[in-house]
Design a protein around this motif. Sequence first.
Motif, mmCIF file in Angstrom:
data_model
loop_
_atom_site.group_PDB
_atom_site.id
_atom_site.type_symbol
_atom_site.label_atom_id
_atom_site.label_comp_id
_atom_site.label_asym_id
_atom_site.label_seq_id
_atom_site.Cartn_x
_atom_site.Cartn_y
_atom_site.Cartn_z
ATOM 1 N N THR A 2 29.623 43.404 -4.813
ATOM 2 C CA THR A 2 30.521 43.715 -5.919
ATOM 3 C C THR A 2 29.975 43.122 -7.217
ATOM 4 O O THR A 2 29.091 42.263 -7.198
ATOM 5 C CB THR A 2 31.940 43.173 -5.664
ATOM 6 N N HIS A 3 30.470 43.630 -8.334
ATOM 7 C CA HIS A 3 30.174 42.925 -9.582
ATOM 8 C C HIS A 3 31.470 42.405 -10.194
ATOM 9 O O HIS A 3 31.497 41.944 -11.321
ATOM 10 C CB HIS A 3 29.397 43.816 -10.557
ATOM 11 N N LYS A 4 32.557 42.517 -9.412
ATOM 12 C CA LYS A 4 33.841 42.048 -9.930
ATOM 13 C C LYS A 4 34.173 40.679 -9.353
ATOM 14 O O LYS A 4 34.300 40.507 -8.145
ATOM 15 C CB LYS A 4 34.938 43.053 -9.571
ATOM 16 N N LEU A 5 34.338 39.715 -10.242
ATOM 17 C CA LEU A 5 34.563 38.340 -9.813
ATOM 18 C C LEU A 5 35.833 38.191 -8.994
ATOM 19 O O LEU A 5 35.855 37.543 -7.956
ATOM 20 C CB LEU A 5 34.662 37.446 -11.052
ATOM 21 N N LYS A 6 36.898 38.817 -9.489
ATOM 22 C CA LYS A 6 38.199 38.631 -8.843
ATOM 23 C C LYS A 6 38.150 39.077 -7.387
ATOM 24 O O LYS A 6 38.699 38.420 -6.509
ATOM 25 C CB LYS A 6 39.265 39.426 -9.589
ATOM 26 N N GLU A 7 37.487 40.201 -7.159
ATOM 27 C CA GLU A 7 37.411 40.710 -5.796
ATOM 28 C C GLU A 7 36.612 39.783 -4.904
ATOM 29 O O GLU A 7 36.984 39.517 -3.766
ATOM 30 C CB GLU A 7 36.750 42.089 -5.788
ATOM 31 N N ALA A 8 35.491 39.336 -5.445
ATOM 32 C CA ALA A 8 34.654 38.437 -4.653
ATOM 33 C C ALA A 8 35.462 37.209 -4.248
ATOM 34 O O ALA A 8 35.411 36.755 -3.113
ATOM 35 C CB ALA A 8 33.426 38.040 -5.456
ATOM 36 N N LEU A 9 36.246 36.689 -5.185
ATOM 37 C CA LEU A 9 37.039 35.493 -4.891
ATOM 38 C C LEU A 9 38.124 35.777 -3.868
ATOM 39 O O LEU A 9 38.481 34.933 -3.057
ATOM 40 C CB LEU A 9 37.676 34.982 -6.184
ATOM 41 N N LYS A 10 38.634 37.004 -3.909
ATOM 42 C CA LYS A 10 39.788 37.331 -3.086
ATOM 43 C C LYS A 10 39.420 37.529 -1.613
ATOM 44 O O LYS A 10 40.139 37.107 -0.727
ATOM 45 C CB LYS A 10 40.430 38.600 -3.626
ATOM 46 N N VAL A 11 38.288 38.156 -1.358
ATOM 47 C CA VAL A 11 38.084 38.622 0.004
ATOM 48 C C VAL A 11 36.965 37.904 0.775
ATOM 49 O O VAL A 11 36.911 37.980 1.988
ATOM 50 C CB VAL A 11 37.854 40.158 0.006
ATOM 51 N N THR A 12 36.089 37.181 0.051
ATOM 52 C CA THR A 12 34.918 36.660 0.758
ATOM 53 C C THR A 12 35.116 35.230 1.264
ATOM 54 O O THR A 12 36.038 34.524 0.852
ATOM 55 C CB THR A 12 33.686 36.643 -0.167
ATOM 56 N N ASP A 13 34.206 34.812 2.164
ATOM 57 C CA ASP A 13 34.172 33.421 2.608
ATOM 58 C C ASP A 13 33.119 32.636 1.826
ATOM 59 O O ASP A 13 33.316 31.485 1.480
ATOM 60 C CB ASP A 13 33.849 33.354 4.102
ATOM 61 N N ARG A 14 31.965 33.295 1.626
ATOM 62 C CA ARG A 14 30.933 32.669 0.807
ATOM 63 C C ARG A 14 30.348 33.747 -0.100
ATOM 64 O O ARG A 14 30.471 34.942 0.179
ATOM 65 C CB ARG A 14 29.822 32.084 1.687
ATOM 66 N N ILE A 15 29.712 33.324 -1.168
ATOM 67 C CA ILE A 15 29.184 34.286 -2.146
ATOM 68 C C ILE A 15 27.758 33.910 -2.526
ATOM 69 O O ILE A 15 27.481 32.751 -2.839
ATOM 70 C CB ILE A 15 30.044 34.300 -3.436
ATOM 71 N N THR A 16 26.870 34.899 -2.477
ATOM 72 C CA THR A 16 25.527 34.697 -3.009
ATOM 73 C C THR A 16 25.427 35.490 -4.304
ATOM 74 O O THR A 16 25.826 36.653 -4.356
ATOM 75 C CB THR A 16 24.462 35.183 -2.015
ATOM 76 N N VAL A 17 24.919 34.831 -5.349
ATOM 77 C CA VAL A 17 24.850 35.483 -6.655
ATOM 78 C C VAL A 17 23.407 35.857 -6.973
ATOM 79 O O VAL A 17 22.492 35.043 -6.807
ATOM 80 C CB VAL A 17 25.409 34.566 -7.770
ATOM 81 N N LEU A 18 23.208 37.100 -7.403
ATOM 82 C CA LEU A 18 21.895 37.554 -7.859
ATOM 83 C C LEU A 18 21.934 37.752 -9.366
ATOM 84 O O LEU A 18 22.942 38.189 -9.912
ATOM 85 C CB LEU A 18 21.530 38.903 -7.225
ATOM 86 N N ARG A 19 20.831 37.388 -10.018
ATOM 87 C CA ARG A 19 20.730 37.688 -11.438
ATOM 88 C C ARG A 19 19.307 38.144 -11.718
ATOM 89 O O ARG A 19 18.355 37.447 -11.396
ATOM 90 C CB ARG A 19 21.071 36.466 -12.287
ATOM 91 N N LYS A 20 19.172 39.324 -12.318
ATOM 92 C CA LYS A 20 17.874 39.889 -12.674
ATOM 93 C C LYS A 20 16.878 39.790 -11.524
ATOM 94 O O LYS A 20 15.740 39.362 -11.701
ATOM 95 C CB LYS A 20 17.321 39.194 -13.903
ATOM 96 N N GLY A 21 17.318 40.140 -10.328
ATOM 97 C CA GLY A 21 16.411 40.198 -9.191
ATOM 98 C C GLY A 21 16.176 38.874 -8.489
ATOM 99 O O GLY A 21 15.547 38.840 -7.435
ATOM 100 N N LYS A 22 16.680 37.778 -9.072
ATOM 101 C CA LYS A 22 16.462 36.483 -8.425
ATOM 102 C C LYS A 22 17.773 35.974 -7.859
ATOM 103 O O LYS A 22 18.830 36.293 -8.381
ATOM 104 C CB LYS A 22 15.969 35.466 -9.464
ATOM 105 N N ASN A 23 17.703 35.144 -6.781
ATOM 106 C CA ASN A 23 18.997 34.616 -6.407
ATOM 107 C C ASN A 23 19.280 33.262 -7.004
ATOM 108 O O ASN A 23 18.452 32.384 -7.126
ATOM 109 C CB ASN A 23 19.298 34.749 -4.913
ATOM 110 N N VAL A 24 20.518 33.174 -7.492
ATOM 111 C CA VAL A 24 20.927 32.032 -8.275
ATOM 112 C C VAL A 24 21.484 30.957 -7.353
ATOM 113 O O VAL A 24 21.399 29.776 -7.641
ATOM 114 C CB VAL A 24 22.006 32.447 -9.294
#
Lengths: 310, 501
Positions: free
Chosen positions: B197-219
């Motif tokens: 997803t690119h929506k923060l609220k959804e990610a917060l609502k449904v996931t257990d953990r979150i991996t963030v990508l930015r410009k092809g790299k993982n943050v």
Amino acid sequence: MVDAGFIASLLASSIRAGTPLLYATLGETLTERSGILNLGIEGIMITGAFTGFAVSILTGNPWLGVLFAGFAGMALAFIHAFFSITLKANQPITGLMIVLLGLGITGFFGRSYIGEVAVYINPIHIPYLSSLPYVGEILFTHDPLAYIAVILAAVLWFLLFKTRYGLEIIAAGENPEAADSVGVDVDRIRYISTLIGGFLVGIGGAYLSLAYAKLWTEGMTAGRGWICLALVIFSGWMPQRAVLGAYLFGGLDVLSFKLQATGVGISYHLMRMVPYVVTIVVLLFSVIRKRAAFGAPASLGVPYIRGRKQ
Amino acid sequence: MEAILEMRNIVKRFGDVVANDHVNLKVRKGEIHGLLGENGAGKTTLMNVLYGIYQPDEGEIIFEGRKVRFKSPRDAISAGIGMVHQHFMLVPRMNVLQNVILGYRTPSDPLINHKWVESKVEKLSEKYGIDIALYEVVMNLSVGEEQRVEILKALFRDVKLLILDEPTAVLTPQEVDSLFYALKSMTKSGLTIIFITHKLKEALKVTDRITVLRKGKNVGTVITAETSERELARMMVGRDVVMDVAKPEVEFGREVLRVEDLWVKDDRGGFAVKGVSFSIREGEIFGIAGVSGNGQKELEEAIAGLRTPARGKILLDGKDITKLGVEKRNEIAYVPEDRIGVGLAPSLSVLENLMLKDFKKYRKGLVLDYEKMEERAKELIEEFSVKTPSLHSPASTLSGGNIQRLILARELSRSPRLIIASQPTRGLDVAGIDYVRRRLVESAAKGCAVLLISEDLDEIFQISDRIAVIFEGEIRGIMERKEADYERVGYLMAGGLEVAV
Ligand SMILES: Nc1ncnc2c1ncn2[C@@H]1O[C@H](COP(=O)(O)OP(=O)(O)O)[C@@H](O)[C@H]1O
Ligand SMILES: [Mg+2]
């Protein structure tokens, strides 16, 4: 005189004239269902007609002729498949190249066969049934290949609409990306469909030289390949409807001879034009109205490249 | 907890673009793992690598403890991975059952065992609450239903890991809720889910953990319960973001646009807009919410003058403009949904695109006064901060955000009375979204009337003064933003009717 006897003999010869069209239409239907547009039918048919004739002369066995005509058709279809599927080339152009190739090769090698006599495939009169009044003549006086064509239409219908293979072929023609995403090997399906399609078109050609006209002349397909392209559209890519379409166009083809023989005052040349005019009209319509409205596979003629950005 | 999947140092290049630059991803068995990032961050590419659609240039994949190489989706499927793509992979002319079993061998193969399929689907439906008519042709389904077919396709193959690529983009809020519910129940029965997803609220609502990508790299990877919207936004964008464009309350002036009982046909000749009426005043932003394809396109085109209404009236400042051509609707600025097709002439230069509507002003005899045009274009580029290699580059070479800035520059600089903005921030990055919304709010403050058509409820709620919902060509309720809430709007978007209480 136009009477019941005339009609019966007209219908019987419609089936004979329609059978080569039926083979080629079924072949092209299969090919197009998988998403490959093979405009080369005319070239494949003429190659089948010549190969069948030559092999029949060389071996004395017309059935071997038919088989090899199928293989020859397959070989040309392979060229088309290689260019369209592996090299992702422009399909209409490759198809036209196949037409020129087929006409050229057969014109060159066929010269010495003009006027030769081969062993032909002859009609069989099915006992009892063929002596039924009218119906007997219409339905039960044909050669085996004519019956096989109808059975083939039924088989193809079953294959396309009742089996997993059909599902995969149709999916490859409608949305190859979707098919690929569930593990269907789109390229393989398209290769197989194009090769079998070419085989059938080749047999259609052999039927012309070995069963219908019973001779070989240069360019003897006389545009039937193009008629079959229109027939595929006309039948909405349905094998069962192709049977009717092929016989109808076969009928238009023979009507001119038959009427000429009865002395009805319609110009022979005008009558000969009818199937071609109808073909042009059908093709024209399919361009004006969107092809999809006729039931064309949604990805017909579009090369499939995995992961290409839309 | 045990990891079901590990992707190590994945690199995937497309020409010069490095879509994935040494990305690592570790997913635990039984969790919902969010993959978050802006458009173009490389989320889809990473999952396509996992699913065998792309081959990675570098890196390795470990699935269920074994090193794997998937040469095609077929390999991924047989390993137990399913993917619901961002753009659905369905054959519209086939029915649901045919789509579900495509590529699958039923017990009577090559014949299709319908009974067997039916009973297997029934069990799945019961287990996960996914209800769908098996013999309906996919063409006739709503987007939400299509998505259920896609999920069913994966479950039917008994996947262990299910990837969902931006699954909520096309759903109404209620549909999102029931999707989330289904996902939770899937993880209870042991499935692992990767949720893009690119929506923060959804990610917060449904996931257990979150991996963030930015410009092809993982943050980085964070535990959902221990993070916040602010932290995620910072990881996603790379700096602190303030997302606080708000519509100030202003006194509305005179009525600018009035639409009366408008009926508009779509390309196939059916009515797409059915008797729509509303009006917008000076200084007001009127938001129309709705799932795409409910007549928004036809409505905006009718008001902009690209499509002739079959019935009804459009009044601009009291003047009937229903029958006027586009060129006579100078007071209307149009920011269309289809930016490249309608909003631009993609092969013309940035300069020409900026001046597209003003060539008449810059006539010098028979030719155009390019010097003057360039001068003006430079001002506009400055003012709207359009990033372009030069004035003479083709407009199609700009990025999505800059294309939108270019269109805004052309449309807003002509002091319009009415702005039609359709899906104005779709596909833009956070900075771009912020910019566009700010501009719309500013224009309204200067006395423009703004018609905002958007699928994005956050956007609608953020800057509209009044909110209407469009469903199947009808306006289903118009409300002040203060009285509106997500639930009510979502209910109307899904086709619900307002009941008088
Ligand atoms: N098939 C492709 N060919 C060329 N470039 C691509 C292709 N797929 C993706 N890209 C590029 O890779 C980058 C990442 O894209 P993508 O993975 O789709 O991002 P996301 O899903 O996070 O929005 C983008 O710059 C995109 O333009
Ligand atoms: Mg994506």
